[in-house]
Design a protein around this motif. Structure first.
Motif, PDB file in Angstrom:
ATOM      1  N   GLU A  87      -3.016   4.965  13.201  1.00 30.59           N
ATOM      2  CA  GLU A  87      -3.936   5.788  12.411  1.00 30.59           C
ATOM      3  C   GLU A  87      -3.818   7.219  12.902  1.00 30.59           C
ATOM      4  N   GLU A 121       0.619  -5.993  10.602  1.00 33.30           N
ATOM      5  CA  GLU A 121      -0.315  -6.842   9.852  1.00 33.30           C
ATOM      6  C   GLU A 121       0.484  -7.890   9.091  1.00 33.30           C
ATOM      7  N   TYR A 128       0.915  -3.182   4.223  1.00 35.61           N
ATOM      8  CA  TYR A 128       2.267  -3.051   4.742  1.00 35.61           C
ATOM      9  C   TYR A 128       2.224  -2.784   6.238  1.00 35.61           C
ATOM     10  N   TYR A 267     -16.720   5.081  15.203  1.00 36.76           N
ATOM     11  CA  TYR A 267     -17.671   5.655  14.250  1.00 36.76           C
ATOM     12  C   TYR A 267     -19.108   5.719  14.758  1.00 36.76           C
TER      13      TYR A 267
HETATM   14  P1  HAM Z   1      -8.542   3.004   7.821  1.00 33.81           P
HETATM   15  O1  HAM Z   1      -9.660   2.503   6.995  1.00 33.81           O
HETATM   16  O2  HAM Z   1      -8.016   2.110   8.881  1.00 33.81           O
HETATM   17  O3  HAM Z   1      -9.050   4.366   8.464  1.00 33.81           O
HETATM   18  O4  HAM Z   1      -7.329   3.431   6.903  1.00 33.81           O
HETATM   19  C1  HAM Z   1      -7.512   4.311   5.818  1.00 33.81           C
HETATM   20  C2  HAM Z   1      -6.767   3.804   4.593  1.00 33.81           C
HETATM   21  O5  HAM Z   1      -5.385   3.592   4.892  1.00 33.81           O
HETATM   22  C3  HAM Z   1      -7.255   2.460   4.086  1.00 33.81           C
HETATM   23  O6  HAM Z   1      -8.394   2.592   3.265  1.00 33.81           O
HETATM   24  C4  HAM Z   1      -6.044   1.974   3.289  1.00 33.81           C
HETATM   25  O7  HAM Z   1      -6.039   2.557   1.991  1.00 33.81           O
HETATM   26  C5  HAM Z   1      -4.894   2.546   4.072  1.00 33.81           C
HETATM   27  N1  HAM Z   1      -4.286   1.476   4.901  1.00 33.81           N
HETATM   28  C6  HAM Z   1      -4.715   1.028   6.112  1.00 33.81           C
HETATM   29  N2  HAM Z   1      -3.909   0.042   6.548  1.00 33.81           N
HETATM   30  C7  HAM Z   1      -2.966  -0.155   5.603  1.00 33.81           C
HETATM   31  C8  HAM Z   1      -1.846  -1.044   5.474  1.00 33.81           C
HETATM   32  N3  HAM Z   1      -1.509  -1.916   6.421  1.00 33.81           N
HETATM   33  N4  HAM Z   1      -1.085  -0.946   4.334  1.00 33.81           N
HETATM   34  C9  HAM Z   1      -1.371  -0.056   3.371  1.00 33.81           C
HETATM   35  N5  HAM Z   1      -2.413   0.797   3.448  1.00 33.81           N
HETATM   36  C10 HAM Z   1      -3.206   0.762   4.549  1.00 33.81           C
HETATM   37  C11 HAM Z   1      -8.341   5.146   9.312  1.00 33.81           C
HETATM   38  O8  HAM Z   1      -7.154   5.031   9.497  1.00 33.81           O
HETATM   39  C12 HAM Z   1      -9.142   6.265   9.931  1.00 33.81           C
HETATM   40  N6  HAM Z   1      -8.266   7.039  10.807  1.00 33.81           N
HETATM   41  C13 HAM Z   1      -9.775   7.124   8.849  1.00 33.81           C
HETATM   42  C14 HAM Z   1     -10.568   8.256   9.431  1.00 33.81           C
HETATM   43  C15 HAM Z   1     -10.197   9.557   9.521  1.00 33.81           C
HETATM   44  N7  HAM Z   1     -11.775   8.174   9.973  1.00 33.81           N
HETATM   45  C16 HAM Z   1     -12.164   9.376  10.395  1.00 33.81           C
HETATM   46  N8  HAM Z   1     -11.201  10.220  10.135  1.00 33.81           N
END
Ligand code: HAM
Length: 425
Positions: A87, A121, A128, A267
């Motif tokens: 992330e 995952e 993905y 969070y």
């Molecule tokens: P997260 O909810 O883990 O948040 O990821 C954000 C978005 O990335 C998800 O809603 C999804 O659309 C996409 N995503 C996550 N994992 C996958 C995957 N394996 N394949 C495809 N899409 C994926 C964060 O990453 C936090 N850093 C958000 C944040 C920023 N919070 C505060 N600042």
């Protein structure tokens, strides 16, 4: 040693290649998500694809799925433990701290980013091992206006793409004052339930995650579970109320979801997720929230912050689910079709001039015949074809063909750039 035949290589499990013409859609989506943030004063940040593994274990949280199960880790020859970034938030905050951006007296530091992220995952539609996010972070200010600003920017990004069937789920996770008492009340409740060994362990380490358990057997037992909304301290309650009022004033609809806990541990207070109803089980298209304690968790000073990341892949899937077609400009406006060696040289010069004048131009390479070259011209999506043979060149002209109307006429060589530019408007 045996070597596998090159043609047998496949992209690794859970990854994909982005190729034209679909790749243009991904670029447009990234651009559309970033545009509102850029207009709101967020500057571009880029960090390495890998970081010290501890940044994530401490930042994202030792007990999260991301850290315990999903990190791609590696050890360098020097023995340093690295992880491909799962992330962006921990990395961006690390970069801001390292560069002392928080000491410039100009807070919040507002940053946006776009890139690849990696999680080991179980792959399925919309999930993905290598995926793409665009994110925005506002570092170093505690202000409900900032939480609202970020949420509005994300909503505006989705709307600018033409998406309609997304919903905003909103919650507050409390802070250091009210969360501990809530956590204890939640643990008391959960310990009385009939749960498997793993879930019992989770109650002791990370009880909030149990609320997010998708299994019916667990959800059924959660009737009457204590909810954070009823345990917020006065400060958190007032803060949350302000965020909600600001969103309502901006015409942003939201649903209060007292069980929304998110999969990352950093969070505090505001948390939110955007879900799309056309995506099946991987419905979260984006998410974020406030992370007031993260800086201290990774060794920095107190820097209350808030941000989000939107998934590019799932946003593209959501566009497809809604049947939204983006109005993407054709990659090529003019396609040159030379007939003979002299024409190849001449049109190569013309195409170069067109490009230098800002017109997207391409030509048939490799000595293609007229029929094949015209097929390529049509396939390129170009508005005009420039066709030239020996007779045209002898007369100092090329034929300009409008591929929409089929009309064709000679244009003097020296006037092609001006003529094409005029007719393209
Ligand atoms: P997260 O909810 O883990 O948040 O990821 C954000 C978005 O990335 C998800 O809603 C999804 O659309 C996409 N995503 C996550 N994992 C996958 C995957 N394996 N394949 C495809 N899409 C994926 C964060 O990453 C936090 N850093 C958000 C944040 C920023 N919070 C505060 N600042």
């Amino acid at each position: 040693m045996t070597t596998a035949a090159v043609s047998t290589f496949q992209a690794p499990k859970g990854t994909y290649d982005l190729l034209p013409p679909d790749s243009a859609l991904y670029l447009a989506v990234r651009e559309a998500i970033a545009a509102p943030a850029r207009r709101a004063g967020y500057g571009y940040v880029e960090t390495p694809g890998f970081e010290n593994v501890e940044l994530f274990s401490r930042g994202v949280g030792e007990s999260t799925d991301i850290v315990t199960k999903e990190m791609f880790t590696l050890t360098t020859k020097g023995g340093t433990q690295l992880a491909l970034r799962p992330e962006g938030t921990a990395s961006v905050l690390r970069a801001a701290l390292q560069a002392n951006l928080h000491k410039t007296g100009n807070l919040p530091v507002k940053l946006w980013y776009s890139g690849s992220y990696y999680r080991y995952e179980r792959p399925q539609a919309g999930r993905y091992r290598h995926f793409s996010q665009v994110g925005a972070e506002a570092i170093g200010a505690e202000d409900p206006l900032l939480d609202a600003e970020l949420i509005i920017l994300a909503v505006d990004a989705y709307r600018s793409l033409g998406l309609r069937d997304f919903r905003l789920l909103l919650n507050s996770l409390g802070d250091g004052e009210c969360r501990p008492a809530y956590r204890a009340a939640l643990q008391d409740f959960l310990r009385g339930l009939d749960l498997d060994e793993d879930t019992r362990r989770r109650i002791e380490i990370n009880p909030l995650r149990v609320l997010d358990d998708k299994r019916e057997s667990v959800q059924r037992q959660l009737t009457g579970v204590p909810l954070i909304a009823d345990h917020l301290c006065e400060g958190c309650k007032a803060y949350h109320e302000q965020v909600r009022e600001l969103l309502t004033e901006a015409g942003v609809a939201f649903e209060n979801d007292p069980k929304l806990v998110r999969g990352l541990d950093y969070y505090t207070r505001t948390t939110f997720e955007f879900v799309h109803d056309g995506l099946g089980s991987q419905s979260a298209v984006g998410g974020g929230g406030r992370y007031d304690g993260l800086s201290e968790m990774i060794g920095g000073p107190s820097l209350p912050s808030v941000g989000w990341a939107l998934g590019v892949d799932r946003t593209v899937l959501a566009l497809r689910a809604e049947g939204v077609e983006l109005d993407l400009p054709a990659a090529t406006s003019v396609y040159a079709v030379p007939l003979g060696e002299e024409a190849r040289r001449t049109l190569f010069t013309v195409v170069t001039e067109l490009r230098r004048a800002g017109v997207a131009a391409d030509m048939a390479f490799g000595g293609k015949g007229m029929k094949n070259a015209m097929k390529s011209a049509n396939r390129s999506g170009a508005r005009f074809a420039l066709v030239a043979g020996e007779r045209d060149l002898a007369e100092g002209v090329v034929q300009l063909k409008d591929l929409e109307s089929g009309e064709q006429g000679p244009v003097v060589l020296g006037e092609i750039v001006a003529t094409v530019k005029e007719r393209l408007v």
